[in-house]
Design a protein around this motif. Structure first.
Motif, PDB file in Angstrom:
ATOM      1  N   ALA A  36       0.824  -1.209   0.000  1.00 11.96           N
ATOM      2  CA  ALA A  36       0.000   0.000   0.000  1.00 11.96           C
ATOM      3  C   ALA A  36       0.860   1.262   0.000  1.00 11.96           C
ATOM      4  O   ALA A  36       0.511   2.254  -0.658  1.00 11.96           O
ATOM      5  N   GLU A  37       1.990   1.232   0.707  1.00 14.35           N
ATOM      6  CA  GLU A  37       2.832   2.418   0.821  1.00 14.35           C
ATOM      7  C   GLU A  37       3.714   2.657  -0.398  1.00 14.35           C
ATOM      8  O   GLU A  37       3.929   3.791  -0.797  1.00 14.35           O
ATOM      9  N   THR A  38       4.250   1.577  -0.992  1.00 12.44           N
ATOM     10  CA  THR A  38       5.243   1.744  -2.055  1.00 12.44           C
ATOM     11  C   THR A  38       4.831   1.161  -3.402  1.00 12.44           C
ATOM     12  O   THR A  38       5.479   1.416  -4.403  1.00 12.44           O
ATOM     13  N   GLY A  39       3.793   0.328  -3.396  1.00 16.03           N
ATOM     14  CA  GLY A  39       3.370  -0.319  -4.640  1.00 16.03           C
ATOM     15  C   GLY A  39       4.129  -1.596  -4.942  1.00 16.03           C
ATOM     16  O   GLY A  39       3.900  -2.233  -5.958  1.00 16.03           O
ATOM     17  N   ASP A  40       5.062  -1.991  -4.055  1.00 16.35           N
ATOM     18  CA  ASP A  40       5.788  -3.251  -4.259  1.00 16.35           C
ATOM     19  C   ASP A  40       5.733  -4.067  -2.966  1.00 16.35           C
ATOM     20  O   ASP A  40       5.079  -3.694  -2.015  1.00 16.35           O
ATOM     21  N   TYR A  41       6.406  -5.193  -2.952  1.00 14.20           N
ATOM     22  CA  TYR A  41       6.425  -6.047  -1.760  1.00 14.20           C
ATOM     23  C   TYR A  41       7.774  -6.002  -1.045  1.00 14.20           C
ATOM     24  O   TYR A  41       8.101  -6.892  -0.288  1.00 14.20           O
ATOM     25  N   GLY A  42       8.555  -4.974  -1.298  1.00 12.41           N
ATOM     26  CA  GLY A  42       9.836  -4.824  -0.624  1.00 12.41           C
ATOM     27  C   GLY A  42      10.999  -5.130  -1.540  1.00 12.41           C
ATOM     28  O   GLY A  42      10.830  -5.585  -2.665  1.00 12.41           O
ATOM     29  N   PRO A  43      12.194  -4.871  -1.065  1.00 14.83           N
ATOM     30  CA  PRO A  43      13.384  -5.049  -1.895  1.00 14.83           C
ATOM     31  C   PRO A  43      13.670  -6.512  -2.197  1.00 14.83           C
ATOM     32  O   PRO A  43      13.381  -7.395  -1.392  1.00 14.83           O
ATOM     33  N   SER A  44      14.217  -6.749  -3.367  1.00 20.35           N
ATOM     34  CA  SER A  44      14.661  -8.082  -3.768  1.00 20.35           C
ATOM     35  C   SER A  44      15.950  -7.915  -4.571  1.00 20.35           C
ATOM     36  O   SER A  44      16.246  -6.813  -5.037  1.00 20.35           O
ATOM     37  N   PRO A  45      16.701  -8.978  -4.761  1.00 16.31           N
ATOM     38  CA  PRO A  45      17.965  -8.861  -5.490  1.00 16.31           C
ATOM     39  C   PRO A  45      17.819  -8.270  -6.897  1.00 16.31           C
ATOM     40  O   PRO A  45      18.672  -7.536  -7.354  1.00 16.31           O
ATOM     41  N   SER A  46      16.704  -8.589  -7.562  1.00 13.55           N
ATOM     42  CA  SER A  46      16.522  -8.095  -8.931  1.00 13.55           C
ATOM     43  C   SER A  46      15.673  -6.833  -8.994  1.00 13.55           C
ATOM     44  O   SER A  46      15.538  -6.233 -10.055  1.00 13.55           O
TER      45      SER A  46
END
Length: 105
Positions: A36-46
């Protein structure tokens, strides 16, 4: 996902057990607050949402994959146990989908 790849490469491994850390949950899915805050599910390697890679590895690995479900298996966690070859539920296991409660298919 790395552990699945090591298991796949090791001929001595005959099965993989996937379980949650602790006793409260097997997996409760993606972080909806982050989404909801960033539009993603958090950082990932790619920089992308990489759960599909894990789903593919679970489906394709030649070893038996056992889901040892303790506590909640909700949303994405529900999907994970369904992908495994054999889910085994503890007496505290609870299964469900969160999508219908938030208007998601």
């Amino acid at each position: 996902m790395t552990a699945f790849r090591f298991a796949w490469a090791d001929r001595a491994v005959q099965s993989v057990i996937l379980t949650g850390a602790g006793e409260k949950a097997f997996c409760t899915g993606g972080d909806v607050k982050q989404r909801a805050e960033t539009g993603d599910y958090g950082p990932s390697p790619s920089g992308t949402f990489e759960i599909w890679n894990l789903h593919k590895v679970i489906r394709d690995i030649p070893e038996l994959v056992i889901a040892a479900v303790n506590g909640l298996a909700i949303g994405g966690g529900h999907v994970l146990h369904v992908l495994c070859d054999l889910p085994i539920a503890s007496s505290t296991a609870r299964f469900g989908q969160s999508g219908p409660t938030v208007g998601s298919y």
